[in-house]
Design a protein around this motif. Structure first.
Motif, PDB file in Angstrom:
ATOM      1  N   GLU A   4      -7.131   0.820   1.901  1.00 45.69           N
ATOM      2  CA  GLU A   4      -6.665   1.279   0.592  1.00 45.69           C
ATOM      3  C   GLU A   4      -6.761   0.174  -0.460  1.00 45.69           C
ATOM      4  O   GLU A   4      -7.114   0.412  -1.612  1.00 45.69           O
ATOM      5  CB  GLU A   4      -5.224   1.774   0.677  1.00 45.69           C
ATOM      6  CG  GLU A   4      -4.674   2.260  -0.671  1.00 45.69           C
ATOM      7  CD  GLU A   4      -3.237   2.700  -0.583  1.00 45.69           C
ATOM      8  OE1 GLU A   4      -2.388   2.112  -1.284  1.00 45.69           O
ATOM      9  OE2 GLU A   4      -2.957   3.621   0.200  1.00 45.69           O
ATOM     10  N   HIS A   5      -6.453  -1.055  -0.051  1.00 51.92           N
ATOM     11  CA  HIS A   5      -6.470  -2.179  -0.993  1.00 51.92           C
ATOM     12  C   HIS A   5      -7.894  -2.602  -1.362  1.00 51.92           C
ATOM     13  O   HIS A   5      -8.212  -2.800  -2.544  1.00 51.92           O
ATOM     14  CB  HIS A   5      -5.743  -3.387  -0.390  1.00 51.92           C
ATOM     15  CG  HIS A   5      -4.264  -3.239  -0.332  1.00 51.92           C
ATOM     16  ND1 HIS A   5      -3.478  -3.042  -1.437  1.00 51.92           N
ATOM     17  CD2 HIS A   5      -3.410  -3.288   0.736  1.00 51.92           C
ATOM     18  CE1 HIS A   5      -2.203  -2.958  -1.070  1.00 51.92           C
ATOM     19  NE2 HIS A   5      -2.135  -3.119   0.250  1.00 51.92           N
ATOM     20  N   ALA A  15       0.842  -1.201   0.000  1.00 54.28           N
ATOM     21  CA  ALA A  15       0.000   0.000   0.000  1.00 54.28           C
ATOM     22  C   ALA A  15       0.875   1.248   0.000  1.00 54.28           C
ATOM     23  O   ALA A  15       2.097   1.181   0.189  1.00 54.28           O
ATOM     24  CB  ALA A  15      -0.933  -0.002   1.201  1.00 54.28           C
ATOM     25  N   ASP A  16       0.253   2.394  -0.175  1.00 55.25           N
ATOM     26  CA  ASP A  16       0.976   3.666  -0.180  1.00 55.25           C
ATOM     27  C   ASP A  16       0.838   4.414   1.143  1.00 55.25           C
ATOM     28  O   ASP A  16       1.335   5.534   1.279  1.00 55.25           O
ATOM     29  CB  ASP A  16       0.458   4.562  -1.313  1.00 55.25           C
ATOM     30  CG  ASP A  16       0.781   3.981  -2.689  1.00 55.25           C
ATOM     31  OD1 ASP A  16       1.855   3.361  -2.830  1.00 55.25           O
ATOM     32  OD2 ASP A  16      -0.051   4.141  -3.604  1.00 55.25           O
ATOM     33  N   VAL A  17       0.155   3.790   2.106  1.00 52.85           N
ATOM     34  CA  VAL A  17      -0.053   4.453   3.397  1.00 52.85           C
ATOM     35  C   VAL A  17       1.275   4.615   4.131  1.00 52.85           C
ATOM     36  O   VAL A  17       1.581   5.670   4.689  1.00 52.85           O
ATOM     37  CB  VAL A  17      -1.048   3.660   4.263  1.00 52.85           C
ATOM     38  CG1 VAL A  17      -1.235   4.345   5.621  1.00 52.85           C
ATOM     39  CG2 VAL A  17      -2.381   3.528   3.546  1.00 52.85           C
ATOM     40  N   GLN A  24      -5.500   0.974   7.784  1.00 53.89           N
ATOM     41  CA  GLN A  24      -5.608   1.888   6.652  1.00 53.89           C
ATOM     42  C   GLN A  24      -5.028   1.288   5.374  1.00 53.89           C
ATOM     43  O   GLN A  24      -5.495   1.594   4.277  1.00 53.89           O
ATOM     44  CB  GLN A  24      -4.924   3.217   6.988  1.00 53.89           C
ATOM     45  CG  GLN A  24      -5.661   4.007   8.046  1.00 53.89           C
ATOM     46  CD  GLN A  24      -5.174   5.440   8.162  1.00 53.89           C
ATOM     47  OE1 GLN A  24      -4.436   5.928   7.318  1.00 53.89           O
ATOM     48  NE2 GLN A  24      -5.590   6.117   9.220  1.00 53.89           N
ATOM     49  N   SER A  25      -4.032   0.434   5.514  1.00 49.59           N
ATOM     50  CA  SER A  25      -3.470  -0.252   4.341  1.00 49.59           C
ATOM     51  C   SER A  25      -4.501  -1.192   3.733  1.00 49.59           C
ATOM     52  O   SER A  25      -4.662  -1.257   2.515  1.00 49.59           O
ATOM     53  CB  SER A  25      -2.204  -1.019   4.733  1.00 49.59           C
ATOM     54  OG  SER A  25      -1.200  -0.143   5.198  1.00 49.59           O
TER      55      SER A  25
END
Length: 476
Positions: free
Chosen positions: A343-344, A321-323, A339-340
């Motif tokens: 996002e996915h 992820a980008d978190v 949060q990851s």
């Protein structure tokens, strides 16, 4: 309180903060080399426990698989969700590599300590088995070391049964409040009732519950992570390279570089899989198996499940992820994992993760309680003592759930676990030659074509074993 905080802080610094982690690593490496890399030689055999066990046809016995799931339930918890996120935040992606390394080493330590727990287990009047490091110290090293066994038992009750159960209650209540707005007192009441139902049923009810909860918990979480991995399949090689490059300092993600990666990976890995800490052998001793090494192999498998499988799932979810931003201070812990996932796969996953935390925490409460019960029965045979402990555990879980600030009172858990680990490692060093004799017996039977080796106490007359704990032994 200030004086006690100073004392516990000093103990924590002298164990976890200074010598204990290197001690665990060095001893694990020694066991691995001295045993001929036994955890790798028997790796395929570990999966046999999932297909069937010696006690499957005897409902009055705890099977190897049930003991496996109880110990996995204790090992798998916040360390797999929040702990991995903390390790990556503080040590960079390279910390994941060193978590893998300590797991592969720890698999051997887990095998040795579980083998010794099985070897020295005793049969209770009701037919159950009890064992663990305290009993291994008494029967393996002798009565002169009872003081060491008592220190171990006291620290086990203080750290796991009391301290960690308060934190687990707090974790469950906090997750339910944050994601579903359920008041802490409601969660505390429900959790206390469920805890009471389980602990008053003893090890059999704990084992049966774990046999259902743990597969759902573990396989559900792994399935979620596999979906994330499949959706990001082409990014996997890059993530693996990041892990390896950061692990060896080729690419520094955080301040401290390779040193931070090693320190965080080893520490979080050890906290997660508990290999060498002396907790899981208490559960390993309850299983009915034909040879002590059989359960040692099974417990080695539980370390593999905990760290190589479940911790890796969390790591890939975060790193894909980008978190997470390397070197940037921000969110960490369970929030980073949550949060990851969001996002996915979308917002619904935060509820999935909350449910996973609930199962993880509840399985840990069952496990922690049994460790306390086992330690207490070592120190006293008074049945009222167990009753008091059960009532106390229910109260502690409720207190941890409804009063988040009260868990600070149980800050002695980590230093007590540090002493626990030191005592266990000292005993393991002294008993390792005996463990090697039992392992040699297991290997010799396999070499002779015996598919399922059987332990015969008569072949080891110098060892203080309980012949009634080995009903499959040849009759003289």
């Amino acid at each position: 309180m200030g004086f006690l905080d100073t004392v516990f802080g000093t103990i924590n610094d002298l164990t976890w903060g200074w010598a204990l982690v290197p001690f665990l690593v060095v001893l694990g490496l020694f066991f691995t080399v001295a045993s001929g890399f036994i955890q790798f030689r028997f790796f395929k055999r570990m999966f046999n426990v999932l297909r069937g066990t010696d006690a499957d046809n005897d409902p009055n016995k705890i099977s190897a698989r049930e003991a496996l799931f109880v110990s996995v339930g204790g090992r798998v918890g916040g360390g797999n969700i929040a702990g991995v996120a903390v390790a990556i935040t503080a040590g960079g992606p390279g910390a994941v590599f060193w978590m893998w390394v300590i797991a592969l080493i720890g698999m051997c330590t887990a095998l040795v300590e579980a083998t010794l727990a099985q070897l020295y287990k005793r049969t209770e009047p009701n037919g159950d088995y009890r064992g663990g490091p305290a009993r291994a110290i008494i029967h393996g090293l002798g009565e002169n070391y009872r003081w060491l066994a008592v220190i171990y038992a006291v620290c086990l009750i203080a750290s796991f049964a009391i301290g960690f159960n308060a934190f687990q209650g707090n974790t469950v209540a906090g997750a339910a409040l944050d994601s579903m707005s359920i008041p802490r007192i409601v969660t505390g009441l429900v959790l206390s009732v469920l805890t009471g139902v389980i602990v008053f049923g003893g090890i059999h009810r704990i084992a049966k519950a774990a046999d259902v909860i743990i597969p759902i918990m573990a396989f559900g979480y792994i399935a979620m992570a596999l979906i994330v991995i499949l959706l990001n399949l082409f990014a996997i090689p890059g993530v693996i390279w990041d892990i390896v490059a950061n692990a060896f300092g080729f690419r520094e993600a955080v301040s401290g570089g390779m040193g931070a990666a090693i320190a965080q990976g080893l520490r979080r890995g050890l906290f997660s899989n508990e290999a060498g800490l002396g907790s899981a052998p208490n559960v390993a001793a309850t299983a009915y198996v034909k040879h002590p090494v059989s359960q040692g192999i099974t417990q080695s498998f539980s370390v593999f499940i905990d760290t190589i499988l479940i911790c890796s799932c969390t790591a890939f979810v975060i790193l894909l992820a980008d978190v997470y931003q390397p070197g940037v201070e921000g969110i960490d812990g369970v929030v980073l994992t949550q949060q990851s996932l969001v996002e996915h796969l979308g917002g619904w996953t935060q509820y999935f993760l909350t449910f996973a935390i609930l199962l993880f925490a509840f399985s840990s409460i069952m496990y922690n309680y049994y460790l306390g019960e086992n330690a207490l029965t070592f120190m006293t045979q008074n049945p009222n003592a167990v009753l008091v402990l059960r009532i106390a555990i229910i109260g502690i879980v409720f207190l941890g759930a409804v009063a988040p600030g009260a868990t600070a009172v149980f800050s002695f858990s980590d230093p007590m676990m540090g002493i626990l680990a030191v005592v266990n490692l000292l005993a393991l060093m002294m008993l390792f030659p005996i463990a090697m004799r039992i392992i040699a017996d297991f290997r010799a039977q396999l070499a002779a074509g015996v598919e399922k080796p059987v332990f015969d106490p008569a072949q080891f007359p110098d060892l203080d074993t309980d012949p009634t704990a080995w009903p499959d032994a040849p009759k003289s």
